[in-house]
Motif scaffolding. Structure first.
Motif, PDB file in Angstrom:
ATOM      1  N   UNK A  38      -4.678  13.151   3.340  1.00  0.00           N
ATOM      2  CA  UNK A  38      -4.594  12.212   1.951  1.00  0.00           C
ATOM      3  C   UNK A  38      -4.653  12.724  -0.074  1.00  0.00           C
ATOM      4  N   UNK A  39      -3.848  12.227   0.190  1.00  0.00           N
ATOM      5  CA  UNK A  39      -3.724  11.828  -1.580  1.00  0.00           C
ATOM      6  C   UNK A  39      -5.115  11.181  -1.906  1.00  0.00           C
ATOM      7  N   UNK A  40      -6.676  11.399  -2.690  1.00  0.00           N
ATOM      8  CA  UNK A  40      -7.688  10.466  -3.220  1.00  0.00           C
ATOM      9  C   UNK A  40      -8.132  10.978  -4.587  1.00  0.00           C
ATOM     10  N   UNK A  41      -8.030   9.932  -5.895  1.00  0.00           N
ATOM     11  CA  UNK A  41      -9.200  10.752  -6.693  1.00  0.00           C
ATOM     12  C   UNK A  41     -10.213  11.792  -6.424  1.00  0.00           C
ATOM     13  N   UNK A  42     -10.855  11.717  -6.856  1.00  0.00           N
ATOM     14  CA  UNK A  42     -11.884  13.258  -6.297  1.00  0.00           C
ATOM     15  C   UNK A  42     -13.466  12.960  -8.073  1.00  0.00           C
TER      16      UNK A  42
END
Length: 160
Positions: free
Chosen positions: A142-146
């Motif tokens: 999945x694509x998330x900020x970090x």
């Protein structure tokens, strides 16, 4: 402007900023750095390394409170963020990818704990509205900020 790091495109962040400058000692005000670029878990891991940092490990209540302060800022309220926990090596055995240390001394799982699904092997914060520091296990693709963490520097002795 973008910098390519290990085939990962991240926005260029000024390297002399206090948050990313490896020569400035970490304090509670600059321990964590939020990168607002959605990427996969392993891209986040490598992205922090590119900036001379590591994906954030939350190992104490004190660190969790620092994270709580950070995530309460208006610009960070509506996002989910990768942190360093994973059980990709062995299902149900959570470790911090940055140190390979088990996640046992401090835990902060949302609900009753990780789902231990075979595809939910990476840890996030920010998904629970009632407490944004609660952890969740999700699919690593999945694509998330970090959130990166400044790596503690050991003092260098000039004498051997």
């Amino acid at each position: 402007m973008y910098v390519t790091a290990f085939s990962l495109s991240l926005p260029l962040i000024v390297a002399t900023s206090l948050a990313l400058n490896a020569n400035v000692p970490a304090t509670r005000f600059n321990k964590y750095v939020v990168i607002n670029t959605p990427v996969t878990y392993f891209e986040a891991w490598r992205g922090c390394q590119y900036y001379g940092q590591q994906l954030a490990s939350i190992t104490t209540r004190e660190e969790n409170e620092i994270l709580r302060e950070l995530l309460s800022k208006p610009e960070y309220i509506n996002h989910t963020y990768w942190i360093a926990g994973t059980d990709i090596g062995r299902e149900g055995q959570w470790v911090w990818i940055t140190s390979n240390e088990p996640v046992v001394l401090f835990t902060n799982w949302g609900h009753v704990g990780p789902d231990d699904s075979n595809i939910q092997d990476c840890m996030t914060v920010g998904q629970f509205a009632d407490d944004r520091t609660l952890w969740d296990d999700v699919d690593c693709e999945k694509m998330f900020h970090f959130i990166c963490e400044r790596i503690p520097r050991k003092p260098v002795s000039r004498y051997h």
